[in-house]
Write a protein that holds these residues in place. Structure first.
Motif, PDB file in Angstrom:
ATOM      1  N   GLU A  84      28.252  46.104  43.511  1.00 32.06           N
ATOM      2  CA  GLU A  84      29.014  46.707  44.611  1.00 32.06           C
ATOM      3  C   GLU A  84      29.060  45.818  45.844  1.00 32.06           C
ATOM      4  O   GLU A  84      29.962  45.965  46.690  1.00 32.06           O
ATOM      5  CB  GLU A  84      28.430  48.070  44.972  1.00 32.06           C
ATOM      6  CG  GLU A  84      28.630  49.121  43.890  1.00 32.06           C
ATOM      7  CD  GLU A  84      28.262  50.512  44.354  1.00 32.06           C
ATOM      8  OE1 GLU A  84      28.282  50.754  45.581  1.00 32.06           O
ATOM      9  OE2 GLU A  84      27.957  51.365  43.504  1.00 32.06           O
ATOM     10  N   ARG A  85      28.120  44.893  45.972  1.00 28.89           N
ATOM     11  CA  ARG A  85      28.150  43.992  47.119  1.00 28.89           C
ATOM     12  C   ARG A  85      29.353  43.067  47.084  1.00 28.89           C
ATOM     13  O   ARG A  85      29.700  42.460  48.101  1.00 28.89           O
ATOM     14  CB  ARG A  85      26.855  43.172  47.164  1.00 28.89           C
ATOM     15  CG  ARG A  85      25.617  43.996  47.513  1.00 28.89           C
ATOM     16  CD  ARG A  85      24.353  43.193  47.397  1.00 28.89           C
ATOM     17  NE  ARG A  85      24.093  42.813  46.004  1.00 28.89           N
ATOM     18  CZ  ARG A  85      23.007  42.146  45.601  1.00 28.89           C
ATOM     19  NH1 ARG A  85      22.095  41.782  46.495  1.00 28.89           N
ATOM     20  NH2 ARG A  85      22.843  41.857  44.324  1.00 28.89           N
ATOM     21  N   ALA A  86      29.993  42.974  45.930  1.00 31.28           N
ATOM     22  CA  ALA A  86      31.184  42.131  45.807  1.00 31.28           C
ATOM     23  C   ALA A  86      32.461  42.886  46.135  1.00 31.28           C
ATOM     24  O   ALA A  86      33.537  42.279  46.209  1.00 31.28           O
ATOM     25  CB  ALA A  86      31.276  41.567  44.387  1.00 31.28           C
ATOM     26  N   PHE A  87      32.376  44.198  46.340  1.00 33.70           N
ATOM     27  CA  PHE A  87      33.589  44.990  46.524  1.00 33.70           C
ATOM     28  C   PHE A  87      34.367  44.601  47.775  1.00 33.70           C
ATOM     29  O   PHE A  87      35.570  44.833  47.850  1.00 33.70           O
ATOM     30  CB  PHE A  87      33.251  46.481  46.577  1.00 33.70           C
ATOM     31  CG  PHE A  87      32.893  47.071  45.237  1.00 33.70           C
ATOM     32  CD1 PHE A  87      32.853  46.283  44.092  1.00 33.70           C
ATOM     33  CD2 PHE A  87      32.582  48.416  45.116  1.00 33.70           C
ATOM     34  CE1 PHE A  87      32.518  46.825  42.859  1.00 33.70           C
ATOM     35  CE2 PHE A  87      32.257  48.974  43.896  1.00 33.70           C
ATOM     36  CZ  PHE A  87      32.221  48.165  42.765  1.00 33.70           C
ATOM     37  N   VAL A  89      36.551  51.525  38.758  1.00 22.88           N
ATOM     38  CA  VAL A  89      36.608  50.828  37.468  1.00 22.88           C
ATOM     39  C   VAL A  89      35.570  49.712  37.427  1.00 22.88           C
ATOM     40  O   VAL A  89      34.833  49.553  36.444  1.00 22.88           O
ATOM     41  CB  VAL A  89      38.019  50.258  37.225  1.00 22.88           C
ATOM     42  CG1 VAL A  89      38.036  49.383  35.968  1.00 22.88           C
ATOM     43  CG2 VAL A  89      39.025  51.393  37.075  1.00 22.88           C
ATOM     44  N   TYR A  90      35.501  48.923  38.492  1.00 24.84           N
ATOM     45  CA  TYR A  90      34.530  47.819  38.545  1.00 24.84           C
ATOM     46  C   TYR A  90      33.094  48.347  38.451  1.00 24.84           C
ATOM     47  O   TYR A  90      32.241  47.753  37.788  1.00 24.84           O
ATOM     48  CB  TYR A  90      34.692  47.027  39.839  1.00 24.84           C
ATOM     49  CG  TYR A  90      36.021  46.342  40.008  1.00 24.84           C
ATOM     50  CD1 TYR A  90      36.861  46.087  38.922  1.00 24.84           C
ATOM     51  CD2 TYR A  90      36.467  45.955  41.268  1.00 24.84           C
ATOM     52  CE1 TYR A  90      38.083  45.460  39.079  1.00 24.84           C
ATOM     53  CE2 TYR A  90      37.696  45.325  41.439  1.00 24.84           C
ATOM     54  CZ  TYR A  90      38.491  45.080  40.350  1.00 24.84           C
ATOM     55  OH  TYR A  90      39.699  44.459  40.514  1.00 24.84           O
ATOM     56  N   VAL A 121      29.140  36.683  35.763  1.00 25.43           N
ATOM     57  CA  VAL A 121      30.304  35.908  35.325  1.00 25.43           C
ATOM     58  C   VAL A 121      31.586  36.711  35.520  1.00 25.43           C
ATOM     59  O   VAL A 121      32.602  36.182  35.999  1.00 25.43           O
ATOM     60  CB  VAL A 121      30.138  35.484  33.853  1.00 25.43           C
ATOM     61  CG1 VAL A 121      31.435  34.883  33.312  1.00 25.43           C
ATOM     62  CG2 VAL A 121      29.001  34.477  33.721  1.00 25.43           C
ATOM     63  N   LEU A 122      31.575  37.998  35.174  1.00 23.36           N
ATOM     64  CA  LEU A 122      32.756  38.826  35.358  1.00 23.36           C
ATOM     65  C   LEU A 122      33.132  38.934  36.835  1.00 23.36           C
ATOM     66  O   LEU A 122      34.310  38.843  37.197  1.00 23.36           O
ATOM     67  CB  LEU A 122      32.512  40.226  34.779  1.00 23.36           C
ATOM     68  CG  LEU A 122      33.651  41.238  34.957  1.00 23.36           C
ATOM     69  CD1 LEU A 122      34.937  40.735  34.302  1.00 23.36           C
ATOM     70  CD2 LEU A 122      33.257  42.595  34.389  1.00 23.36           C
ATOM     71  N   THR A 123      32.129  39.105  37.682  1.00 23.41           N
ATOM     72  CA  THR A 123      32.385  39.207  39.123  1.00 23.41           C
ATOM     73  C   THR A 123      33.051  37.945  39.646  1.00 23.41           C
ATOM     74  O   THR A 123      34.041  38.004  40.392  1.00 23.41           O
ATOM     75  CB  THR A 123      31.081  39.468  39.882  1.00 23.41           C
ATOM     76  OG1 THR A 123      30.499  40.702  39.418  1.00 23.41           O
ATOM     77  CG2 THR A 123      31.321  39.560  41.382  1.00 23.41           C
ATOM     78  N   ARG A 131      36.909  37.103  41.154  1.00 19.39           N
ATOM     79  CA  ARG A 131      37.119  36.472  42.455  1.00 19.39           C
ATOM     80  C   ARG A 131      38.021  35.247  42.380  1.00 19.39           C
ATOM     81  O   ARG A 131      38.883  35.045  43.243  1.00 19.39           O
ATOM     82  CB  ARG A 131      35.767  36.032  43.040  1.00 19.39           C
ATOM     83  CG  ARG A 131      34.967  37.119  43.727  1.00 19.39           C
ATOM     84  CD  ARG A 131      33.812  36.486  44.473  1.00 19.39           C
ATOM     85  NE  ARG A 131      33.047  37.447  45.253  1.00 19.39           N
ATOM     86  CZ  ARG A 131      31.757  37.645  45.108  1.00 19.39           C
ATOM     87  NH1 ARG A 131      31.077  36.970  44.198  1.00 19.39           N
ATOM     88  NH2 ARG A 131      31.128  38.526  45.860  1.00 19.39           N
ATOM     89  N   ILE A 132      37.827  34.399  41.347  1.00 21.92           N
ATOM     90  CA  ILE A 132      38.485  33.086  41.357  1.00 21.92           C
ATOM     91  C   ILE A 132      39.416  32.880  40.173  1.00 21.92           C
ATOM     92  O   ILE A 132      39.785  31.760  39.856  1.00 21.92           O
ATOM     93  CB  ILE A 132      37.437  31.951  41.409  1.00 21.92           C
ATOM     94  CG1 ILE A 132      36.544  31.973  40.155  1.00 21.92           C
ATOM     95  CG2 ILE A 132      36.603  32.052  42.668  1.00 21.92           C
ATOM     96  CD1 ILE A 132      35.570  30.799  40.086  1.00 21.92           C
ATOM     97  N   ARG A 133      39.788  33.941  39.497  1.00 24.00           N
ATOM     98  CA  ARG A 133      40.642  33.864  38.329  1.00 24.00           C
ATOM     99  C   ARG A 133      41.949  33.120  38.619  1.00 24.00           C
ATOM    100  O   ARG A 133      42.513  33.257  39.710  1.00 24.00           O
ATOM    101  CB  ARG A 133      40.949  35.265  37.798  1.00 24.00           C
ATOM    102  CG  ARG A 133      41.550  36.216  38.847  1.00 24.00           C
ATOM    103  CD  ARG A 133      41.933  37.537  38.239  1.00 24.00           C
ATOM    104  NE  ARG A 133      43.072  37.401  37.368  1.00 24.00           N
ATOM    105  CZ  ARG A 133      44.330  37.497  37.778  1.00 24.00           C
ATOM    106  NH1 ARG A 133      44.614  37.688  39.063  1.00 24.00           N
ATOM    107  NH2 ARG A 133      45.314  37.382  36.917  1.00 24.00           N
ATOM    108  N   PRO A 134      42.460  32.377  37.591  1.00 22.80           N
ATOM    109  CA  PRO A 134      41.767  32.004  36.348  1.00 22.80           C
ATOM    110  C   PRO A 134      40.779  30.880  36.632  1.00 22.80           C
ATOM    111  O   PRO A 134      40.916  30.167  37.629  1.00 22.80           O
ATOM    112  CB  PRO A 134      42.917  31.543  35.447  1.00 22.80           C
ATOM    113  CG  PRO A 134      43.909  30.970  36.409  1.00 22.80           C
ATOM    114  CD  PRO A 134      43.835  31.837  37.637  1.00 22.80           C
TER     115      PRO A 134
END
Length: 384
Positions: A370-373, A362-363, A13-15, A19-22
């Motif tokens: 890490e695949r989202a980095f 930080v992430y 959910v955090l990832t 990505r799509i905030r908000p």
């Protein structure tokens, strides 16, 4: 096992929120593939950890129903990105989603010894953080040299040789009192351009920086290539010139001025080499420069077949109108050529990339996959 599953859901959910905030809970459920009830529980956990907040803005959804948008608490953690150059140092303070808070450009005290330079660098980091220093969780520094896999050994830094003194980075860490990591400045400039600049949507790319020195960063499938000694991309060390002259001595600012002096050609600055109506002796020097640069671009192309080569640095600013010609030369020699483009981030490409690298630390500490980095952060910094 229940705890592990809960942490996995929280991370997912955090990832997605990064990505799509908000985003609403419904949007996060769709993006993560997790049930709405599970997303709600994960959001409650993130709110309790002061990582996520319910935004005041409401958005309309189907049949008049309204949903609260969620967002990351951006100022919960701050990072500092530094590009230590042989002439100037650029520093950027940013929040947890990559939005710049402040940036500065300062003359580098190149005459300082290693100890004094480390003290000065730590003070620059402290000064830009100011009263917010307690929230700075990560610092990343781009250096004009090769940084070894141990994160402390520095080599090939001819323009700032004091960096090669043992313990230089350890001194910066001790003085600043916070985690400090470093990488080659060209690697970080490439990272910045891939996230916010000219190499967006180009997982395989090269950054070539030409100024007081020559550097190159290489990325394949979104990963910056780094060797055990950090010399990947050090094309300037290639002895490709007459009698084994290194390429760095043929295309950089100091190299251009030295070659001009040896040839008895007067140049007020390296930029004079690229004047369209230059005299014949200057055009002859330019031909030698073009040949040396072609070798650099060829080496970059055959090393990883990049989709794009981004050129940055002081000398690169003079090459903008010639990029199509260099592309044609590569096409002629190799049968195919990557797209050549100027840096979009300009002088702050390295500092921007250092911010990205610091945010990844930080992430990682927050458990983000890490695949989202490759997609994070997604905030657009102020134009350089």
């Amino acid at each position: 096992m229940v705890q592990d599953t809960r942490e996995l859901n929280r991370t997912a959910v955090l990832t997605e929120l990064l990505r799509i905030r908000p985003a609403s809970r419904k949007q996060l459920a769709a993006a993560s593939g997790i049930s709405a009830a599970t997303v709600t529980r994960a959001v409650e956990q993130l709110i309790a950890q002061d990582l996520v907040v319910e935004a005041a803005e409401l958005v309309s959804v189907q049949r008049g129903r309204r949903a609260v948008l969620l967002d990351v608490v951006a100022d919960r953690s701050l990072v500092v990105g530094v590009d230590l150059g042989a002439s100037n140092t650029r520093v950027m303070l940013a929040d947890m989603v990559g939005s710049p808070i402040e940036r500065r450009e300062i003359a580098t005290p190149i005459e300082a010894d290693a100890t004094a330079l480390a003290d000065w660098l730590a003070s620059v980091i402290d000064e830009i953080a100011g009263e917010r220093r307690d929230r700075v969780e990560s610092v990343y520094i781009g250096l004009p040299g090769a940084v070894g896999r141990d994160g402390s050994t520095i080599s090939n830094a001819p323009n700032l040789p004091q960096l090669e003194e043992p313990g230089f980075l350890d001194s910066v860490r001790a003085r600043s009192g916070r985690p400090v990591r470093a990488d080659n400045d060209a690697n970080l400039a490439l990272l910045g351009e891939q996230h916010f600049g000219a190499a967006r949507n180009a997982p395989t790319a090269v950054m070539v920086t030409i100024g007081a020195g020559l550097g190159a960063g290489l990325s394949i499938d979104g990963r910056i290539l780094r060797g055990s000694h950090g010399v990947i991309g050090e094309f300037g060390q290639l002895p490709a010139g007459p009698l084994g002259t290194r390429l760095e001595l043929m295309v950089t600012g100091p190299g251009i001025m030295r070659l001009a002096s040896e040839a008895g050609v007067h140049l007020d600055s390296p930029a004079d080499l690229f004047t369209p109506d230059a005299s014949e002796p200057v055009r002859s020097l330019r031909a030698h420069f073009d040949q040396a640069l072609l070798i650099v671009l060829t080496a970059a192309t055959v090393s990883c077949e990049p989709e794009v080569i981004v050129l940055g640095g002081g000398i690169a600013k003079s090459l903008a109108r010639d990029l199509a010609r260099y592309e044609a030369m590569l096409e002629h020699h190799l049968g195919a050529a990557p797209r050549l483009t100027a840096s979009e981030l300009g002088d702050f490409a390295g500092a921007t990339g250092a911010v990205v690298a610091a945010l990844h630390e930080v992430y990682r500490g927050l458990g983000v996959d890490e695949r989202a980095f490759g997609d994070l952060p997604v905030a657009v910094p102020a134009s350089a």
